[in-house]
Every structure is written in structure tokens, then in C-alpha cells.
Scaffold this active site. Structure first.
Site, PDB file in Angstrom:
ATOM      1  N   LEU A  29       0.824  -1.212   0.000  1.00 28.49           N
ATOM      2  CA  LEU A  29       0.000   0.000   0.000  1.00 28.49           C
ATOM      3  C   LEU A  29       0.861   1.266   0.000  1.00 28.49           C
ATOM      4  O   LEU A  29       1.894   1.333   0.658  1.00 28.49           O
ATOM      5  CB  LEU A  29      -0.910   0.003   1.225  1.00 28.49           C
ATOM      6  CG  LEU A  29      -1.837  -1.216   1.368  1.00 28.49           C
ATOM      7  CD1 LEU A  29      -2.726  -1.059   2.594  1.00 28.49           C
ATOM      8  CD2 LEU A  29      -2.687  -1.430   0.115  1.00 28.49           C
ATOM      9  N   HIS A  33      -3.423   4.209  -2.417  1.00 30.07           N
ATOM     10  CA  HIS A  33      -4.362   3.279  -1.768  1.00 30.07           C
ATOM     11  C   HIS A  33      -5.023   3.963  -0.572  1.00 30.07           C
ATOM     12  O   HIS A  33      -6.233   3.821  -0.346  1.00 30.07           O
ATOM     13  CB  HIS A  33      -3.628   2.037  -1.259  1.00 30.07           C
ATOM     14  CG  HIS A  33      -3.074   1.164  -2.330  1.00 30.07           C
ATOM     15  ND1 HIS A  33      -1.731   1.007  -2.545  1.00 30.07           N
ATOM     16  CD2 HIS A  33      -3.685   0.377  -3.252  1.00 30.07           C
ATOM     17  CE1 HIS A  33      -1.537   0.169  -3.549  1.00 30.07           C
ATOM     18  NE2 HIS A  33      -2.695  -0.226  -4.000  1.00 30.07           N
ATOM     19  N   ASP A 148      -5.996   2.800 -13.352  1.00 28.87           N
ATOM     20  CA  ASP A 148      -6.362   1.587 -14.099  1.00 28.87           C
ATOM     21  C   ASP A 148      -7.707   1.855 -14.765  1.00 28.87           C
ATOM     22  O   ASP A 148      -8.749   1.314 -14.376  1.00 28.87           O
ATOM     23  CB  ASP A 148      -6.426   0.393 -13.150  1.00 28.87           C
ATOM     24  CG  ASP A 148      -5.072   0.115 -12.536  1.00 28.87           C
ATOM     25  OD1 ASP A 148      -4.186  -0.355 -13.249  1.00 28.87           O
ATOM     26  OD2 ASP A 148      -4.885   0.413 -11.339  1.00 28.87           O
ATOM     27  N   VAL A 174      -3.606   9.389  -8.221  1.00 29.23           N
ATOM     28  CA  VAL A 174      -2.768  10.122  -7.267  1.00 29.23           C
ATOM     29  C   VAL A 174      -1.343  10.122  -7.811  1.00 29.23           C
ATOM     30  O   VAL A 174      -0.835   9.076  -8.236  1.00 29.23           O
ATOM     31  CB  VAL A 174      -2.810   9.456  -5.872  1.00 29.23           C
ATOM     32  CG1 VAL A 174      -1.963  10.235  -4.875  1.00 29.23           C
ATOM     33  CG2 VAL A 174      -4.260   9.350  -5.382  1.00 29.23           C
ATOM     34  N   SER A 183       2.266   3.894  -7.972  1.00 30.62           N
ATOM     35  CA  SER A 183       2.012   2.496  -8.311  1.00 30.62           C
ATOM     36  C   SER A 183       2.974   1.624  -7.517  1.00 30.62           C
ATOM     37  O   SER A 183       4.130   2.012  -7.291  1.00 30.62           O
ATOM     38  CB  SER A 183       2.258   2.289  -9.816  1.00 30.62           C
ATOM     39  OG  SER A 183       2.457   0.923 -10.096  1.00 30.62           O
ATOM     40  N   ARG A 185       4.400  -0.816  -8.589  1.00 30.20           N
ATOM     41  CA  ARG A 185       5.504  -1.227  -9.473  1.00 30.20           C
ATOM     42  C   ARG A 185       6.597  -0.164  -9.561  1.00 30.20           C
ATOM     43  O   ARG A 185       7.690  -0.461 -10.046  1.00 30.20           O
ATOM     44  CB  ARG A 185       4.962  -1.578 -10.857  1.00 30.20           C
ATOM     45  CG  ARG A 185       4.155  -2.888 -10.826  1.00 30.20           C
ATOM     46  CD  ARG A 185       3.812  -3.414 -12.206  1.00 30.20           C
ATOM     47  NE  ARG A 185       3.282  -4.762 -12.151  1.00 30.20           N
ATOM     48  CZ  ARG A 185       1.982  -5.078 -12.183  1.00 30.20           C
ATOM     49  NH1 ARG A 185       1.063  -4.130 -12.270  1.00 30.20           N
ATOM     50  NH2 ARG A 185       1.593  -6.340 -12.128  1.00 30.20           N
TER      51      ARG A 185
HETATM   52  O1  PAF Z   1      -6.139  -2.927  -9.159  1.00 27.50           O
HETATM   53  C1  PAF Z   1      -5.765  -3.899  -8.462  1.00 27.50           C
HETATM   54  O2  PAF Z   1      -4.988  -3.751  -7.519  1.00 27.50           O
HETATM   55  C2  PAF Z   1      -6.266  -5.288  -8.810  1.00 27.50           C
HETATM   56  O3  PAF Z   1      -6.447  -5.445 -10.177  1.00 27.50           O
HETATM   57  C3  PAF Z   1      -7.559  -5.670  -8.042  1.00 27.50           C
HETATM   58  C4  PAF Z   1      -8.702  -4.773  -8.425  1.00 27.50           C
HETATM   59  C5  PAF Z   1      -7.304  -5.577  -6.549  1.00 27.50           C
HETATM   60  C6  PAF Z   1      -7.953  -7.102  -8.380  1.00 27.50           C
HETATM   61  O4  PAF Z   1      -6.954  -8.011  -8.028  1.00 27.50           O
END
Ligand code: PAF
Length: 280
Positions: A29, A33, A148, A174, A183, A185
């Protein structure tokens, strides 16, 4: 905050709750998040979050094994923020005690384009786990980030088509101070790559500025953006101008006529694949 690992414990904790606001995550997180959690807190009570790295949405050559798993740090962050009432953190055998043979299959014209083209099976994996998580949590609302963008649209359409009682609430992307979308990543980036990474956002901004200035040749804008990224060492999957409402390619008259658009991009910097988008 209560941390539960099984569906049964989750159901016991949530019995009788009618206004649950849910934030599904894969953990590791960060501030984006936490912003989703804060938004969930404004839209419902109690707030439930989940952390589950969903194998179904990773391709065979993707980063499932190395995806950062930082459960204790995540719990500490959520506890400090104090917005989440229950954290659901199942392990794989809890979510998939047997091979998950029933799957959700998004329509091809939405699920197999853009991210779906470069990550075959990705949206089947996402929608399958989201439906399953919704079935466990039974939320009235669920918050998804706009980073996303395609995922958000597909999940929303899934809820509509299956008449799920969950309203999907979008949250703005954000960004770090230099524009890079937050992200999990990003932590794969080297120092040099991290300095280069905000170019993706700058390039999207250039596309947006030229559209706003009256340019109607979206293909040329995409081409210029891809060239700029490639020249800086990126391996581009796509930069694409699409209609906001269905992610289809807009006709030139639509670009000229003020159709709401979004420009989406995915590109690799070194070994790290980043995505971003901007609404126009
Ligand atoms: O966006 C994400 O982190 C994932 O695709 C999700 C929505 C938690 C599903 O695994």
C-alpha cells in the site's frame, strides 16, 4: 482494525452491515491506496479493504512471484490511517481452494484491447477475483482508482450487466510531485529510471494540450508521443486516444466535435511496465 484471513471470519465480522464501502487491493500500500480508503470512508461504513495478490490476473512471464508482498507494513499503514474496519487478507488456498474454473469473461471489444491486448487474460483474472471478492464482502460501494482506467470501466460494466448491488466510485489518479502516477511497481525502478519515469505523464499532457489546441489527427499525436518515449529509451506498448464512454477509437469528427476523450499509455522502462492516462 480487524484482520481476517478466511471468508467465514469476514462474513462473521460483517453480518447485518448494509452500507459497506470496499477497497480491493493487491497490497504494498502507498498513498494512492490510502486515498481510496479515505474516499471509501466518505461513502460508506464500515470500510473493508482486501489484500490479495491474484495469480489469475498475471501472465506466465509477468511479475507474480516478485510482486511486493508487505502485509505487516500494510497493516501498520492502515492502522495509522484508521479508516478501515476490517482488512481481508486471504491466502491463495482460501480464495482458490480448487482450480477456479468458472470465470468472468469481459466482452472482447473492451477486454481484449489496450491492456487486454498486451496482457492476454488479464481482465478475465481481474473480473473473476473482483466478482468473488464482492461476493465475500457484499459491498454497497467499491472504490477504484482511475489509473487503471480500463479496469475501472470493465468492473463498472460487469456490475451493471450482472445487476450487482455495488456502486463503483472512481478516484482520481494520485501522483507524485513530478507527475508520476503512484504504483506499487514504481519500486522496481532504478534511481535513473525513476528520474525518467515522469516523462510518461508529460507526454500524455502534450497529447492533451495539442487536442485542446484543436489538433484532430489523433493518430499523429499517438505517433509523436510514441516516438518521444522510444527516443528516451522506453519500449512502448501503446499510446492511444480513445472515447471515454467505451474506449473505442474516435472518428475525426468526434475528436473535433468535443467527444469526451481519454489518452491511455503503457510502456516499459527497463524491466518495469508503467501505465497512465489522462482524460480530455
Ligand atoms: O487494481 C488492483 O490492484 C487489482 O487489479 C484488483 C482490483 C485488486 C484485483 O486483483
Amino acid at each position: 482494525m480487524k484482520v481476517v484471513h478466511t471468508i467465514q471470519e469476514l462474513r462473521d465480522q460483517l453480518r447485518g452491515q448494509l452500507r459497506i464501502a470496499f477497497v480491493p487491493t493487491m497490497g504494498n500500500l502507498h498513498d494512492a491506496h490510502l486515498a481510496l480508503m479515505a474516499m471509501a470512508h466518505q461513502h460508506g461504513d464500515p470500510v473493508v479493504a482486501s489484500i490479495f495478490v491474484n495469480r489469475l490476473q498475471f501472465g506466465p512471464n509477468e511479475d507474480f512471484d516478485k510482486y511486493p508482498r508487505t502485509l505487516q507494513e500494510d497493516i501498520d499503514k492502515l492502522q495509522r490511517q484508521n479508516k478501515v474496519y476490517v482488512l481481508f487478507a486471504p491466502n491463495e488456498s482460501e480464495m482458490y481452494p480448487e482450480p477456479q474454473e468458472f470465470r468472468v469473461s469481459p466482452p472482447h471489444d473492451l477486454g481484449d484491447i489496450l491492456e487486454g491486448e498486451f496482457r492476454p487474460g488479464f481482465f478475465v483474472g481481474v473480473t473473476t477475483v473482483v466478482l468473488k471478492l464482492f461476493s465475500c464482502v457484499q459491498p454497497r460501494v467499491a472504490v477504484f482508482g482511475k489509473k487503471d482506467y480500463q479496469q475501472l470501466m470493465i468492473v463498472r460494466n460487469m456490475c451493471r450487466q450482472f445487476a450487482l448491488p455495488t456502486e463503483i466510485i472512481p478516484h482520481e489518479t494520485v501522483r507524485d510531485t513530478d507527475g508520476l502516477a503512484l504504483s506499487s511497481r514504481n519500486r522496481y525502478l532504478s534511481e535513473v529510471e525513476r528520474r525518467e519515469a515522469p516523462r510518461l505523464y508529460r507526454v500524455l499532457n502534450e497529447v492533451r494540450a495539442r487536442l485542446r489546441a484543436g489538433e484532430t489527427d489523433a493518430a499523429k499525436l499517438e505517433h509523436d508521443a510514441q516516438r518521444e518515449l522510444a527516443a528516451a529509451g522506453w519500449k512502448v506498448d501503446y499510446v492511444s486516444v480513445r472515447r471515454q464512454r467505451d474506449l473505442r477509437v474516435p472518428a475525426r469528427e468526434e475528436v473535433a466535435g468535443g467527444e469526451p476523450l481519454v489518452v491511455l499509455a503503457a510502456a516499459k522502462l527497463g524491466a518495469t511496465r508503467l501505465i497512465d492516462n489522462l482524460e480530455i
